[in-house]
Motif scaffolding. Structure first.
Motif, PDB file in Angstrom:
ATOM      1  N   TYR A  11       0.855  -1.186   0.000  1.00  0.00           N
ATOM      2  CA  TYR A  11       0.000   0.000   0.000  1.00  0.00           C
ATOM      3  C   TYR A  11       0.891   1.237   0.000  1.00  0.00           C
ATOM      4  CZ  TYR A  11      -3.724  -3.184   1.418  1.00  0.00           C
ATOM      5  OH  TYR A  11      -4.622  -4.204   1.464  1.00  0.00           O
ATOM      6  N   TYR A  12       0.358   2.329  -0.539  1.00  0.00           N
ATOM      7  CA  TYR A  12       1.088   3.594  -0.597  1.00  0.00           C
ATOM      8  C   TYR A  12       0.328   4.651   0.185  1.00  0.00           C
ATOM      9  CZ  TYR A  12       3.486   1.127  -4.287  1.00  0.00           C
ATOM     10  OH  TYR A  12       4.200   0.185  -4.980  1.00  0.00           O
ATOM     11  N   LEU A  13       0.992   5.231   1.166  1.00  0.00           N
ATOM     12  CA  LEU A  13       0.401   6.261   2.018  1.00  0.00           C
ATOM     13  C   LEU A  13       1.041   7.598   1.667  1.00  0.00           C
ATOM     14  CD1 LEU A  13      -1.293   7.210   4.450  1.00  0.00           C
ATOM     15  CD2 LEU A  13       0.648   6.552   5.903  1.00  0.00           C
ATOM     16  N   THR A  14       0.207   8.583   1.376  1.00  0.00           N
ATOM     17  CA  THR A  14       0.686   9.918   1.032  1.00  0.00           C
ATOM     18  C   THR A  14      -0.127  10.947   1.798  1.00  0.00           C
ATOM     19  OG1 THR A  14       1.126   9.113  -1.201  1.00  0.00           O
ATOM     20  CG2 THR A  14       1.228  11.479  -0.878  1.00  0.00           C
ATOM     21  N   LEU A  19       4.339  13.322   3.625  1.00  0.00           N
ATOM     22  CA  LEU A  19       4.649  11.924   3.919  1.00  0.00           C
ATOM     23  C   LEU A  19       4.364  11.137   2.655  1.00  0.00           C
ATOM     24  CD1 LEU A  19       5.300   9.918   6.333  1.00  0.00           C
ATOM     25  CD2 LEU A  19       2.844   9.578   6.464  1.00  0.00           C
ATOM     26  N   ASN A  20       5.286  10.274   2.269  1.00  0.00           N
ATOM     27  CA  ASN A  20       5.122   9.469   1.070  1.00  0.00           C
ATOM     28  C   ASN A  20       5.877   8.169   1.292  1.00  0.00           C
ATOM     29  OD1 ASN A  20       4.282   8.794  -1.504  1.00  0.00           O
ATOM     30  ND2 ASN A  20       5.961   9.852  -2.511  1.00  0.00           N
ATOM     31  N   GLU A  21       5.157   7.128   1.718  1.00  0.00           N
ATOM     32  CA  GLU A  21       5.838   5.877   2.022  1.00  0.00           C
ATOM     33  C   GLU A  21       4.959   4.679   1.730  1.00  0.00           C
ATOM     34  OE1 GLU A  21       6.836   7.112   6.028  1.00  0.00           O
ATOM     35  OE2 GLU A  21       5.430   5.647   6.820  1.00  0.00           O
ATOM     36  N   VAL A  70      -3.587   3.964  -0.974  1.00  0.00           N
ATOM     37  CA  VAL A  70      -4.016   3.187  -2.139  1.00  0.00           C
ATOM     38  C   VAL A  70      -3.299   1.841  -2.166  1.00  0.00           C
ATOM     39  CG1 VAL A  70      -4.610   5.180  -3.578  1.00  0.00           C
ATOM     40  CG2 VAL A  70      -2.301   4.294  -3.635  1.00  0.00           C
ATOM     41  N   ARG A  71      -3.985   0.871  -2.733  1.00  0.00           N
ATOM     42  CA  ARG A  71      -3.438  -0.463  -2.943  1.00  0.00           C
ATOM     43  C   ARG A  71      -2.552  -0.458  -4.178  1.00  0.00           C
ATOM     44  NH1 ARG A  71      -8.256  -2.367  -4.199  1.00  0.00           N
ATOM     45  NH2 ARG A  71      -9.409  -1.979  -2.301  1.00  0.00           N
TER      46      ARG A  71
END
Length: 61
Positions: free
Chosen positions: A4-7, A17-19, A50-51
Motif C-alpha cells: 500500500y502507498y500512504l501519502t 509523507l510518502n511511504e 491506495v493499494r
C-alpha cells in the motif's frame, strides 16, 4: 502481504509523507496508515492510502 502507498499533503499540495507499507488486507492497512499519520501528527491534513493493485482504501480531503 499486499503493498500500500500512504501519502499526506500540505494544503499547497506538497508531500509531507510518502511511504509504502505492507498489510494482509485493506482493514489492517487502514489501521496502520492512520496510526502512522498520528505518529507524524498528520491525521488532519489531506491524505490517501491506495493499494498497489489499484484501489483507494482511505481518503481524507
Amino acid at each position: 502481504m499486499k503493498t500500500y502507498y500512504l501519502t499526506a499533503y500540505s494544503k499547497k499540495g506538497d508531500h509531507l509523507l510518502n511511504e509504502t507499507l505492507e498489510a494482509e488486507n485493506d482493514e489492517e492497512a487502514g489501521k496502520a496508515a492512520l496510526a502512522r499519520l498520528k505518529e507524524e501528527n498528520l491525521e488532519h491534513v489531506p491524505s490517501r492510502l491506495v493499494r498497489s493493485s489499484a484501489g483507494l482504501v482511505h481518503f481524507h480531503p
